[in-house]
Design a protein around this motif. Structure first.
Motif, mmCIF file in Angstrom:
data_model
loop_
_atom_site.group_PDB
_atom_site.id
_atom_site.type_symbol
_atom_site.label_atom_id
_atom_site.label_comp_id
_atom_site.label_asym_id
_atom_site.label_seq_id
_atom_site.Cartn_x
_atom_site.Cartn_y
_atom_site.Cartn_z
ATOM 1 N N MET A 1 34.316 33.328 50.533
ATOM 2 C CA MET A 1 33.581 33.506 49.277
ATOM 3 C C MET A 1 34.556 33.600 48.101
ATOM 4 O O MET A 1 35.582 34.260 48.212
ATOM 5 C CB MET A 1 32.750 34.800 49.349
ATOM 6 N N SER A 3 36.217 34.986 44.919
ATOM 7 C CA SER A 3 36.269 36.429 44.673
ATOM 8 C C SER A 3 35.393 36.851 43.494
ATOM 9 O O SER A 3 34.788 37.909 43.508
ATOM 10 C CB SER A 3 37.711 36.862 44.483
ATOM 11 N N GLU A 27 31.416 45.675 40.556
ATOM 12 C CA GLU A 27 32.181 45.081 41.663
ATOM 13 C C GLU A 27 33.123 43.970 41.175
ATOM 14 O O GLU A 27 33.720 43.249 41.972
ATOM 15 C CB GLU A 27 31.231 44.504 42.727
ATOM 16 N N HIS A 29 32.393 41.235 39.070
ATOM 17 C CA HIS A 29 31.847 39.898 38.852
ATOM 18 C C HIS A 29 31.389 39.734 37.387
ATOM 19 O O HIS A 29 31.450 40.666 36.605
ATOM 20 C CB HIS A 29 30.678 39.658 39.824
ATOM 21 N N TYR A 220 23.127 42.935 46.451
ATOM 22 C CA TYR A 220 24.578 42.776 46.544
ATOM 23 C C TYR A 220 24.997 42.458 47.980
ATOM 24 O O TYR A 220 25.836 41.579 48.219
ATOM 25 C CB TYR A 220 25.293 44.039 46.030
ATOM 26 N N THR A 224 26.805 38.885 49.344
ATOM 27 C CA THR A 224 28.210 38.962 49.759
ATOM 28 C C THR A 224 28.389 38.768 51.271
ATOM 29 O O THR A 224 29.451 39.079 51.815
ATOM 30 C CB THR A 224 28.845 40.299 49.315
#
Ligand code: NDP
Ligand code: 8X3
Length: 252
Positions: A1, A3, A27, A29, A220, A224
């Motif tokens: 994924m 980052s 987190e 993003h 989330y 993820t």
């Protein structure tokens, strides 16, 4: 994924959407936070910093949705995750007495708005071979209750559309997930009761409902998972909520 994700959240001015936006920002993003209430989005932006882009947007306005997506500035333009969260329930009257304007607004927002945003963002995801559409359905899309008529119908649409979208996008790097929460305390009931705060508060009295943060956690987690893992549907309720038996009307 990758980052750092670019996350487009509809209905980020309150409730689930605001919590989802905050969670992704916390987190590390980037978030495009959309909704109709500009001031609320400005407050969120002030709290979150420059990795959050506030964007006033009514999802019912097809042209505005297209323009907003086309005009995303460079660091935000390649959207990795779309959270189709904007939505509402209006009223609880039985179907023979309900207000047509309420029904139309629910269909226009929960169904058509979700379609406009999905249609605008998925071509870029397919082109890049990576993306994720996370829809907010509801337990009301699977279980009927009195007065849930059109609201439940719109969420049943979200459920089936999510599955069909997945059928179309399979193997192209774009995941599709549908989250179906039960009772959660946000502005949802205030909106459903057309601003009657007492009625809204009574919905949650004596219970421990889900919170917006519980839903943000779920979103989330879904977003993820490793790229080869697609969470299709998640249904969650507070421990204090469960199902009821069939109604049987007996002749007296
Ligand atoms: P809130 O009322 O707190 O938030 C709803 C959000 O949707 C607001 O940010 C609102 O922003 C936005 N919205 C409504 N209409 C539009 C529109 N036309 N264009 C853009 N944004 C719009 O409720 P929740 O956070 O609880 O609800 C979020 C989603 O979760 C909804 O789809 C709801 O159906 C679903 N859901 C809620 C549950 C609950 O019990 N709370 C349970 C299951 C599902 P603004 O007014 O600024 O436009
Ligand atoms: C919101 C949950 O049960 O009020 O979608 O319809 S419910």
């Amino acid at each position: 994924m990758k980052s750092e994700l670019n996350v487009f959240v509809t209905g980020a001015s309150s409730g689930f959407g605001a919590a989802i936006a905050r969670r992704f920002i916390d987190e590390g993003h980037r978030v495009i936070a959309t909704g109709r209430r500009t001031e609320r989005l400005a407050e969120l932006a002030a709290a979150c910093g420059e990795r959050l882009l506030p964007l006033t947007l009514d999802v019912r306005d097809h042209a505005a949705v297209e323009a907003a997506v086309a005009g995303l500035p460079a660091p935000f333009a390649a959207v990795d995750v779309l959270v189709n969260n904007a939505g509402l329930a209006l009223g609880l009257k039985p179907a023979d007495q309900a207000d047509m304007a309420d029904w139309e607004q629910m269909v226009d927002t929960n169904i058509k708005g979700l379609l406009y945003v999905t249609r605008a963002l998925t071509p870029g995801m397919v082109e890049r071979g990576r993306g994720h559409v996370i829809n907010l359905g509801s337990v009301a899309g699977e279980w009927p209750y009195p007065g849930g008529n059109v609201y439940g119908g719109t969420k049943a649409f979200v459920r089936q559309f999510s599955l069909n979208l997945r059928a179309d996008l399979v193997g192209r790097g774009v995941r599709v997930s549908n989250i179906e929460p039960g009772m959660a305390e946000t502005e949802f009931s205030l909106v459903r009761y057309h601003g009657d705060a007492e009625k809204a508060k009574a919905v949650y009295a004596g219970t421990q409902p889900l919170t917006a943060e519980d839903i943000a956690d779920t979103v989330y987690w879904i977003a993820t998972r490793p790229a080869h893992v697609n969470i299709n549907t998640i249904s969650l309720m507070p421990e204090c909520q469960a199902f009821s038996s069939f109604a049987v009307k007996r002749q007296s």
